[in-house]
Write a protein that holds these residues in place. Structure first.
Motif, mmCIF file in Angstrom:
data_model
loop_
_atom_site.group_PDB
_atom_site.id
_atom_site.type_symbol
_atom_site.label_atom_id
_atom_site.label_comp_id
_atom_site.label_asym_id
_atom_site.label_seq_id
_atom_site.Cartn_x
_atom_site.Cartn_y
_atom_site.Cartn_z
ATOM 1 N N ILE A 124 2.493 10.268 -5.568
ATOM 2 C CA ILE A 124 1.627 11.053 -6.447
ATOM 3 C C ILE A 124 1.074 10.135 -7.534
ATOM 4 N N ILE A 125 -0.254 10.011 -7.588
ATOM 5 C CA ILE A 125 -0.859 9.087 -8.555
ATOM 6 C C ILE A 125 -1.441 9.813 -9.773
ATOM 7 N N ALA A 138 -4.384 2.424 -7.560
ATOM 8 C CA ALA A 138 -3.144 3.131 -7.249
ATOM 9 C C ALA A 138 -3.018 3.388 -5.751
ATOM 10 N N SER A 139 -4.117 3.743 -5.118
ATOM 11 C CA SER A 139 -4.114 3.983 -3.674
ATOM 12 C C SER A 139 -3.814 2.689 -2.913
ATOM 13 N N GLU A 140 -4.412 1.597 -3.360
ATOM 14 C CA GLU A 140 -4.154 0.296 -2.733
ATOM 15 C C GLU A 140 -2.688 -0.099 -2.860
ATOM 16 N N LEU A 141 -2.115 0.100 -4.040
ATOM 17 C CA LEU A 141 -0.714 -0.259 -4.254
ATOM 18 C C LEU A 141 0.211 0.568 -3.372
ATOM 19 N N ALA A 142 -0.070 1.867 -3.264
ATOM 20 C CA ALA A 142 0.739 2.723 -2.397
ATOM 21 C C ALA A 142 0.651 2.267 -0.948
ATOM 22 N N THR A 172 -10.770 4.279 0.167
ATOM 23 C CA THR A 172 -9.856 3.165 -0.123
ATOM 24 C C THR A 172 -8.860 2.929 1.007
ATOM 25 N N VAL A 173 -8.234 3.989 1.502
ATOM 26 C CA VAL A 173 -7.133 3.813 2.465
ATOM 27 C C VAL A 173 -7.590 3.957 3.908
ATOM 28 N N GLY A 174 -8.746 4.569 4.139
ATOM 29 C CA GLY A 174 -9.249 4.723 5.500
ATOM 30 C C GLY A 174 -8.257 5.435 6.390
ATOM 31 N N GLU A 175 -7.973 4.822 7.532
ATOM 32 C CA GLU A 175 -7.009 5.393 8.473
ATOM 33 C C GLU A 175 -5.621 4.770 8.307
ATOM 34 N N ASN A 176 -5.444 3.961 7.283
ATOM 35 C CA ASN A 176 -4.169 3.264 7.089
ATOM 36 C C ASN A 176 -3.099 4.124 6.434
#
Length: 215
Positions: A124-125, A138-142, A172-176
């Protein structure tokens, strides 16, 4: 698409009673929601009520501020797993993110993720406190830390999820990673909007209303 299978049926209020948590779990069984989401003190109770069912138990960690120590979050997570949690919804240290102490944020996430192999971790960011660049970071770090979901909100901040949040997170996260939209989702139309924008799970205390509204 079966909307019920996207829903984490949620009760996280400070005044939630044992009877209310039992009712939450019974409603989740009736509607076959994906999961219930409860505070960690009610993990065992949810496990008892949901025993033998397919409904998952999601448990909050460091909730709702995220400002407790990393060690405290780990202890809470370990106990939640012992009590029967299938998934964790952990609040990041928002202050650390604001301080640009990115290693602290990432390490805290990865340490929680590595506690129990195969268990789902949602991060939860709390987007209401972040600007777009911070939502991206935050999304990248997660994602880098190996979390399974990035989640918008606790529902206890100044606002819940927004369409802009979901679009930024998805880009940011796409399908990852997967995305959980939560906070302020009180009707069927809003839930469907977020799913169409890329949310894979909906956290809401209005699951019954959403399921019983006319499509």
């Amino acid at each position: 698409m079966k909307l019920n299978e996207y829903i984490d049926h949620t009760l996280l209020s400070a005044q939630a009673t044992k009877l209310e948590v039992i009712q939450l779990c019974k409603e989740a069984l009736t509607h076959n929601f994906y999961a219930v989401c409860v505070n960690s003190s009610y993990t065992k109770l949810a496990k008892e009520v949901l025993a033998g069912s397919n409904v998952k138990i999601a448990v909050t960690i460091g909730f709702p501020l995220g400002a407790v120590s990393s060690t405290t979050k780990e202890i809470e997570a370990v106990q939640a797993f012992k009590d029967g949690a299938d998934e964790l919804d952990m609040v990041i240290n928002i202050g650390a993110l604001k301080n640009k102490d990115y290693e602290k944020v990432k390490n805290e996430i990865s340490d929680i993720k590595n506690l129990k192999s195969g268990k789902i971790l949602k991060v939860i960011i709390e987007t209401c406190y972040l600007n777009p660049e911070e939502i991206v970071k935050a999304s990248e770090l997660a994602m880098q830390a190996g979390a399974d979901f990035v989640k918008t909100s606790t529902g206890f901040g100044t606002r819940g999820a927004s369409k802009e949040d979901i679009l930024i997170m998805k880009e940011t996260v796409g399908e990852n990673m997967r995305i959980k939209a939560s906070g302020g989702i009180r009707d069927r139309e809003t839930a469907l909007d977020y799913i169409h924008l890329g949310a894979d799970r909906i956290g809401t205390s209005s699951g019954i209303k959403i399921m019983t509204e006319t499509p």
